[in-house]
Design a protein around this motif. Structure first.
Motif, mmCIF file in Angstrom:
data_model
loop_
_atom_site.group_PDB
_atom_site.id
_atom_site.type_symbol
_atom_site.label_atom_id
_atom_site.label_comp_id
_atom_site.label_asym_id
_atom_site.label_seq_id
_atom_site.Cartn_x
_atom_site.Cartn_y
_atom_site.Cartn_z
ATOM 1 N N SER A 188 -1.678 15.295 -5.339
ATOM 2 C CA SER A 188 -1.140 14.479 -4.251
ATOM 3 C C SER A 188 0.330 14.189 -4.475
ATOM 4 C CB SER A 188 -1.893 13.141 -4.169
ATOM 5 O OG SER A 188 -3.249 13.355 -3.909
ATOM 6 N N LEU A 189 1.010 13.888 -3.392
ATOM 7 C CA LEU A 189 2.391 13.410 -3.413
ATOM 8 C C LEU A 189 2.416 11.991 -2.881
ATOM 9 C CD1 LEU A 189 4.277 16.464 -1.856
ATOM 10 C CD2 LEU A 189 4.234 15.784 -4.262
ATOM 11 N N SER A 190 3.432 11.268 -3.259
ATOM 12 C CA SER A 190 3.606 9.922 -2.741
ATOM 13 C C SER A 190 3.857 9.985 -1.243
ATOM 14 C CB SER A 190 4.793 9.257 -3.453
ATOM 15 O OG SER A 190 4.997 7.965 -2.967
ATOM 16 N N GLY A 191 3.173 9.121 -0.492
ATOM 17 C CA GLY A 191 3.298 9.137 0.966
ATOM 18 C C GLY A 191 3.893 7.852 1.510
ATOM 19 N N VAL A 192 3.495 7.511 2.700
ATOM 20 C CA VAL A 192 4.024 6.373 3.434
ATOM 21 C C VAL A 192 3.580 5.062 2.779
ATOM 22 C CG1 VAL A 192 3.994 5.200 5.670
ATOM 23 C CG2 VAL A 192 3.992 7.682 5.569
ATOM 24 N N ARG A 193 4.500 4.132 2.702
ATOM 25 C CA ARG A 193 4.210 2.809 2.152
ATOM 26 C C ARG A 193 4.124 1.785 3.277
ATOM 27 N NH1 ARG A 193 6.255 5.675 -1.523
ATOM 28 N NH2 ARG A 193 6.075 5.310 -3.751
ATOM 29 N N GLY A 194 3.391 0.725 3.005
ATOM 30 C CA GLY A 194 3.257 -0.348 3.980
ATOM 31 C C GLY A 194 3.015 -1.666 3.264
ATOM 32 N N TRP A 195 3.077 -2.734 4.010
ATOM 33 C CA TRP A 195 2.813 -4.048 3.436
ATOM 34 C C TRP A 195 2.256 -4.986 4.490
ATOM 35 C CZ3 TRP A 195 5.408 -8.422 5.188
ATOM 36 C CH2 TRP A 195 6.546 -8.195 5.972
ATOM 37 N N SER A 196 1.550 -5.994 4.011
ATOM 38 C CA SER A 196 1.073 -7.060 4.877
ATOM 39 C C SER A 196 1.050 -8.349 4.067
ATOM 40 C CB SER A 196 -0.315 -6.754 5.444
ATOM 41 O OG SER A 196 -1.275 -6.722 4.410
ATOM 42 N N THR A 240 0.822 -1.201 0.000
ATOM 43 C CA THR A 240 0.000 0.000 0.000
ATOM 44 C C THR A 240 0.860 1.257 0.000
ATOM 45 O OG1 THR A 240 -0.104 0.036 2.419
ATOM 46 C CG2 THR A 240 -1.876 -1.134 1.269
ATOM 47 N N MET A 241 0.242 2.349 -0.430
ATOM 48 C CA MET A 241 0.854 3.668 -0.357
ATOM 49 C C MET A 241 -0.259 4.648 -0.010
ATOM 50 S SD MET A 241 1.395 6.836 -1.962
ATOM 51 C CE MET A 241 0.853 6.601 -3.629
ATOM 52 N N LYS A 242 -0.042 5.457 1.020
ATOM 53 C CA LYS A 242 -1.029 6.450 1.436
ATOM 54 C C LYS A 242 -0.593 7.811 0.906
ATOM 55 C CE LYS A 242 -2.158 3.881 5.550
ATOM 56 N NZ LYS A 242 -2.026 3.792 6.989
ATOM 57 N N PRO A 243 -1.269 8.308 -0.146
ATOM 58 C CA PRO A 243 -0.867 9.585 -0.725
ATOM 59 C C PRO A 243 -1.141 10.760 0.219
ATOM 60 C CG PRO A 243 -2.875 8.786 -1.753
ATOM 61 C CD PRO A 243 -2.407 7.714 -0.820
ATOM 62 N N ILE A 244 -0.355 11.804 0.045
ATOM 63 C CA ILE A 244 -0.519 13.038 0.806
ATOM 64 C C ILE A 244 -1.174 14.047 -0.126
ATOM 65 C CG2 ILE A 244 0.674 14.896 2.031
ATOM 66 C CD1 ILE A 244 3.016 12.827 2.384
#
Length: 129
Positions: free
Chosen positions: A51-59, A34-38
């Motif tokens: 938007s800008l690219s934000g924090v990434r995550g994974w599961s 995932t990526m949460k855009p800003i």
């Protein structure tokens, strides 16, 4: 401590490791990234959202987990109950992803006249490399 490697089969193979030792593998596996855009929209932008690219995550969701032995199952349960992180390696033979995560879901199913089935959900706690 020797490092055990679970057998690799065709398709995707996910291996869970505790302290560098393989304790489980899977029959079905989904890697969620995932990526949460800003949002940076302002009055100057007008009516279009920017938007800008934000924090990434994974599961990782693994179904039909193969647990190597009773000791391995005990280690996974201990990691779940203590909130300890575990190492995860996912490969399809040509690509490999690895990271560290926390077990957030660990149900056990036991159907009549059938084997136990273990499912595990792991939330990444840093970069997936």
């Amino acid at each position: 401590m020797s490092k055990t490697v679970l057998p690799t089969h065709n398709g995707v193979n996910a291996t869970l490791l505790i302290n560098g030792t393989a304790v489980a593998g899977q029959t079905n596996c989904t890697l969620n990234r995932t990526m949460k855009p800003i949002t940076i929209t302002n009055k100057i932008n007008g009516t279009w959202e920017e938007s800008l690219s934000g924090v990434r995550g994974w599961s990782l969701n693994c179904n039909g987990m193969f647990i190597k032995d009773k000791e391995s199952f005990d280690q996974l349960e201990q990691a779940f109950y203590n909130g300890d992180s575990i190492d995860v390696k996912i490969t399809d033979g040509s690509r490999e992803y690895s990271g560290t995560g926390l077990i957030t879901r660990f149900p056990v199913s036991a159907a009549y006249n059938d084997a136990y089935i273990y499912n595990i959900t792991i939330l990444g706690t840093g970069a997936l490399s």
